[in-house]
Design an enzyme around this catalytic site. Structure first.
Site, PDB file in Angstrom:
ATOM      1  N   THR A 110      -6.991  11.639  -1.642  1.00  0.00           N
ATOM      2  CA  THR A 110      -6.277  13.009  -1.131  1.00  0.00           C
ATOM      3  C   THR A 110      -5.559  13.308  -2.635  1.00  0.00           C
ATOM      4  O   THR A 110      -4.374  12.989  -2.942  1.00  0.00           O
ATOM      5  CB  THR A 110      -5.401  12.744  -0.251  1.00  0.00           C
ATOM      6  OG1 THR A 110      -6.114  12.313   1.044  1.00  0.00           O
ATOM      7  CG2 THR A 110      -4.715  14.342   0.240  1.00  0.00           C
ATOM      8  N   LYS A 121       8.549   0.357   5.136  1.00  0.00           N
ATOM      9  CA  LYS A 121       9.048   0.335   3.857  1.00  0.00           C
ATOM     10  C   LYS A 121       9.943   1.698   3.421  1.00  0.00           C
ATOM     11  O   LYS A 121      10.949   1.851   3.088  1.00  0.00           O
ATOM     12  CB  LYS A 121       8.074   0.245   2.840  1.00  0.00           C
ATOM     13  CG  LYS A 121       7.654  -1.333   2.859  1.00  0.00           C
ATOM     14  CD  LYS A 121       6.652  -1.606   1.513  1.00  0.00           C
ATOM     15  CE  LYS A 121       6.252  -2.909   1.646  1.00  0.00           C
ATOM     16  NZ  LYS A 121       5.301  -3.299   0.522  1.00  0.00           N
TER      17      LYS A 121
HETATM   18  P1  NDP Z   1      -0.464   3.347   2.378  1.00  0.00           P
HETATM   19  O1  NDP Z   1      -1.210   3.433   3.578  1.00  0.00           O
HETATM   20  O2  NDP Z   1       1.005   3.855   1.987  1.00  0.00           O
HETATM   21  O3  NDP Z   1      -1.524   4.032   1.223  1.00  0.00           O
HETATM   22  C1  NDP Z   1      -2.987   3.769   1.271  1.00  0.00           C
HETATM   23  C2  NDP Z   1      -3.735   4.498   0.070  1.00  0.00           C
HETATM   24  O4  NDP Z   1      -5.020   4.105   0.081  1.00  0.00           O
HETATM   25  C3  NDP Z   1      -3.663   5.904  -0.005  1.00  0.00           C
HETATM   26  O5  NDP Z   1      -3.663   6.163  -1.424  1.00  0.00           O
HETATM   27  C4  NDP Z   1      -4.780   6.292   0.835  1.00  0.00           C
HETATM   28  O6  NDP Z   1      -5.560   7.267   0.344  1.00  0.00           O
HETATM   29  C5  NDP Z   1      -5.805   5.182   0.095  1.00  0.00           C
HETATM   30  N1  NDP Z   1      -6.988   4.954   1.034  1.00  0.00           N
HETATM   31  C6  NDP Z   1      -7.221   4.455   2.235  1.00  0.00           C
HETATM   32  N2  NDP Z   1      -8.309   4.234   2.568  1.00  0.00           N
HETATM   33  C7  NDP Z   1      -9.297   4.769   1.626  1.00  0.00           C
HETATM   34  C8  NDP Z   1     -10.586   4.694   1.165  1.00  0.00           C
HETATM   35  N3  NDP Z   1     -11.386   4.211   2.267  1.00  0.00           N
HETATM   36  N4  NDP Z   1     -11.028   5.063  -0.007  1.00  0.00           N
HETATM   37  C9  NDP Z   1     -10.189   5.475  -0.894  1.00  0.00           C
HETATM   38  N5  NDP Z   1      -8.727   5.204  -0.866  1.00  0.00           N
HETATM   39  C10 NDP Z   1      -8.276   4.865   0.496  1.00  0.00           C
HETATM   40  O7  NDP Z   1      -0.506   1.751   1.886  1.00  0.00           O
HETATM   41  P2  NDP Z   1       0.365   0.887   0.958  1.00  0.00           P
HETATM   42  O8  NDP Z   1       0.201   1.669  -0.300  1.00  0.00           O
HETATM   43  O9  NDP Z   1       1.375   0.426   1.552  1.00  0.00           O
HETATM   44  O10 NDP Z   1      -0.678  -0.475   0.694  1.00  0.00           O
HETATM   45  C11 NDP Z   1      -2.099  -0.164   0.138  1.00  0.00           C
HETATM   46  C12 NDP Z   1      -2.334  -1.613  -0.356  1.00  0.00           C
HETATM   47  O11 NDP Z   1      -1.625  -2.632  -0.863  1.00  0.00           O
HETATM   48  C13 NDP Z   1      -2.736  -2.372   1.028  1.00  0.00           C
HETATM   49  O12 NDP Z   1      -4.134  -3.009   0.839  1.00  0.00           O
HETATM   50  C14 NDP Z   1      -1.642  -3.579   0.979  1.00  0.00           C
HETATM   51  O13 NDP Z   1      -1.908  -4.710   1.857  1.00  0.00           O
HETATM   52  C15 NDP Z   1      -1.476  -3.873  -0.406  1.00  0.00           C
HETATM   53  N6  NDP Z   1      -0.322  -4.320  -0.913  1.00  0.00           N
HETATM   54  C16 NDP Z   1      -0.198  -5.733  -1.368  1.00  0.00           C
HETATM   55  C17 NDP Z   1       0.972  -6.166  -1.599  1.00  0.00           C
HETATM   56  C18 NDP Z   1       0.981  -7.496  -2.286  1.00  0.00           C
HETATM   57  O14 NDP Z   1       1.974  -8.248  -2.467  1.00  0.00           O
HETATM   58  N7  NDP Z   1      -0.314  -8.104  -2.534  1.00  0.00           N
HETATM   59  C19 NDP Z   1       2.432  -5.371  -1.470  1.00  0.00           C
HETATM   60  C20 NDP Z   1       2.261  -4.122  -1.026  1.00  0.00           C
HETATM   61  C21 NDP Z   1       0.837  -3.603  -0.623  1.00  0.00           C
HETATM   62  P3  NDP Z   1      -5.067   8.837   0.851  1.00  0.00           P
HETATM   63  O15 NDP Z   1      -3.865   9.379   0.188  1.00  0.00           O
HETATM   64  O16 NDP Z   1      -6.377   9.904   0.368  1.00  0.00           O
HETATM   65  O17 NDP Z   1      -5.213   8.825   2.336  1.00  0.00           O
END
Ligand code: NDP
Length: 269
Positions: free
Chosen positions: A153, A66
Site C-alpha cells: 500500500t 505495540k
Molecule cells: P504489520 O502488520 O504492522 O505490517 C505488515 C506489513 O507487511 C505491511 O507493510 C503490509 O503491507 C505488509 N504485507 C503483509 N502481507 C503482505 C504481502 N502478502 N505482500 C506484501 N506485503 C505484505 O506487521 P509488523 O510490522 O509488526 O511485522 C512484520 C514482520 O516482522 C512479521 O513477520 C513479524 O513477525 C516480524 N518481526 C520480527 C521481529 C524479530 O525480532 N525478528 C520483531 C518484529 C517483527 P500493507 O501496508 O500493504 O498492508
C-alpha cells in the site's frame, strides 16, 4: 526478592522470549522470572495495570499491542517515539516507561553477528508496518546512506516517509526498484503467510545481505528467492535475540552474551 518480567501478546504461547530471558538471567546471575502473559484483545491497558499492581517490574510487548503500549506509556524513549511503537515497558514508581529495542536488535544482528557494515549502505526496506517503522532510525544512526521504503500500500509508505522528514528516507513502488542494494530487509508479514513479496530480482547481487525479520525452521520464500539471485541471506532469529538482550540491558543494566542463544533456539525451533 525475585523480580518479575513477562511478554504480553495475543496469541503468546509461541513466544521464545521466556526461554531467552531465563538463559540471560542464568548467565548474568540476575534474580528474575519471565513468563508469557495473554492479554485479551481490547484489554491491554487493564492487563498492564493489573501486572503493575502485582509488582511486575517490566514487560515486553508483541503483536498486536505495540501501538497500545506506546499510547499507554507515560514516558517514551527517543527511539520509541521515532518508531511510534513500544516493545519494552519498564514500571517505575507508577510511571510506565516505553522503549523500542527492535531496531537496535536488527542493527546489532546485521553489524555484529552477520559482519555487514551499514556505513554508507543503501538499504531497501520492504513493508511499512510497525516493524519497518521501528528500524529506520537505528539503520540511519548506524550510518546508512539511505533507506528506500517499498510497500504494497503505497500511501502507508508515503506516510511513514513523511513522518521521518529526512532526505535519506524515500518511498517507491516495488515495480520501480531498478538497482542493486547493499541490504534488503523484509519487514512485511508476507513470509508468515508463506507468500513472496514482489521485489524485483535486480535488487539482489553477490554483495547483498537479504534479511527476513521472520524466523522459521526452514528458509522463508523471500530468503529462497534472494539466494537464487546471488544474495547472502539471514532470518530474524538474531534480531529476536538481540532485541531481547537490549531489553534485558534496559531493565537490569547488564548486557548478556547472545552467542550461546543461537544454538539453543535453533534446537527448540
Ligand atoms: P504489520 O502488520 O504492522 O505490517 C505488515 C506489513 O507487511 C505491511 O507493510 C503490509 O503491507 C505488509 N504485507 C503483509 N502481507 C503482505 C504481502 N502478502 N505482500 C506484501 N506485503 C505484505 O506487521 P509488523 O510490522 O509488526 O511485522 C512484520 C514482520 O516482522 C512479521 O513477520 C513479524 O513477525 C516480524 N518481526 C520480527 C521481529 C524479530 O525480532 N525478528 C520483531 C518484529 C517483527 P500493507 O501496508 O500493504 O498492508
Amino acid at each position: 526478592m525475585t523480580d518479575r518480567y513477562c511478554v504480553i501478546g495475543n496469541p503468546i504461547a509461541h513466544s521464545k522470549s521466556p526461554i531467552i530471558h531465563a538463559a540471560f538471567a542464568a548467565q548474568t546471575g540476575q534474580d528474575l522470572t519471565y513468563q508469557h502473559e495473554l492479554a485479551p484483545l481490547g484489554g491491554f491497558d487493564a492487563h498492564v495495570h493489573g501486572l503493575m499492581a502485582a509488582g511486575v517490574r517490566g514487560a515486553n510487548v508483541t503483536v498486536p499491542f505495540k501501538l497500545d503500549a506506546a499510547r499507554l506509556a507515560t514516558r517514551l524513549s527517543a527511539r520509541a517515539q521515532a518508531a511510534g511503537a513500544v516493545n519494552t515497558l519498564s514500571f517505575q514508581d507508577g510511571d510506565i516507561v516505553g522503549d523500542n529495542t527492535d531496531g537496535a536488535g536488527l542493527v546489532a544482528d546485521i553489524v555484529r553477528n552477520a559482519g555487514v557494515d551499514l556505513l554508507g549502505a543503501r538499504v531497501l526496506l520492504l513493508g511499512a508496518g510497525g516493524a519497518a517503522r521501528g528500524v529506520v532510525l537505528p539503520i540511519l544512526e548506524a550510518g546508512a546512506a539511505g533507506v528506500v521504503v517499498a510497500n504494497r500500500t503505497r500511501a502507508t509508505a508515503d506516510a511513514m516517509v513523511a513522518a521521518f522528514a529526512d532526505a535519506r528516507v524515500t518511498a517507491c513502488e516495488y515495480a520501480d526498484v531498478d538497482a542493486v542494494f547493499d541490504v534488503v530487509v523484509n519487514a512485511t508479514s508476507a513470509s508468515l503467510a508463506g507468500e513472496l513479496v514482489p521485489v524485483p530480482p535486480v535488487a539482489f547481487g553477490a554483495g547483498t545481505l537479504a534479511y527476513d525479520m521472520m524466523y522459521a525452521a526452514a528458509p522463508t520464500p523471500f530468503m529462497v528467492f534472494a539466494a537464487s539471485h546471488g544474495a547472502q541471506v539471514r532470518d530474524g532469529l538474531g534480531m529476536l535475540v538481540e532485541q531481547a538482550a537490549e531489553a534485558f540491558a534496559v531493565w537490569r543494566g547488564v548486557r548478556p552474551d547472545t552467542a550461546p542463544m543461537f544454538s539453543l533456539l535453533r534446537q527448540s525451533a
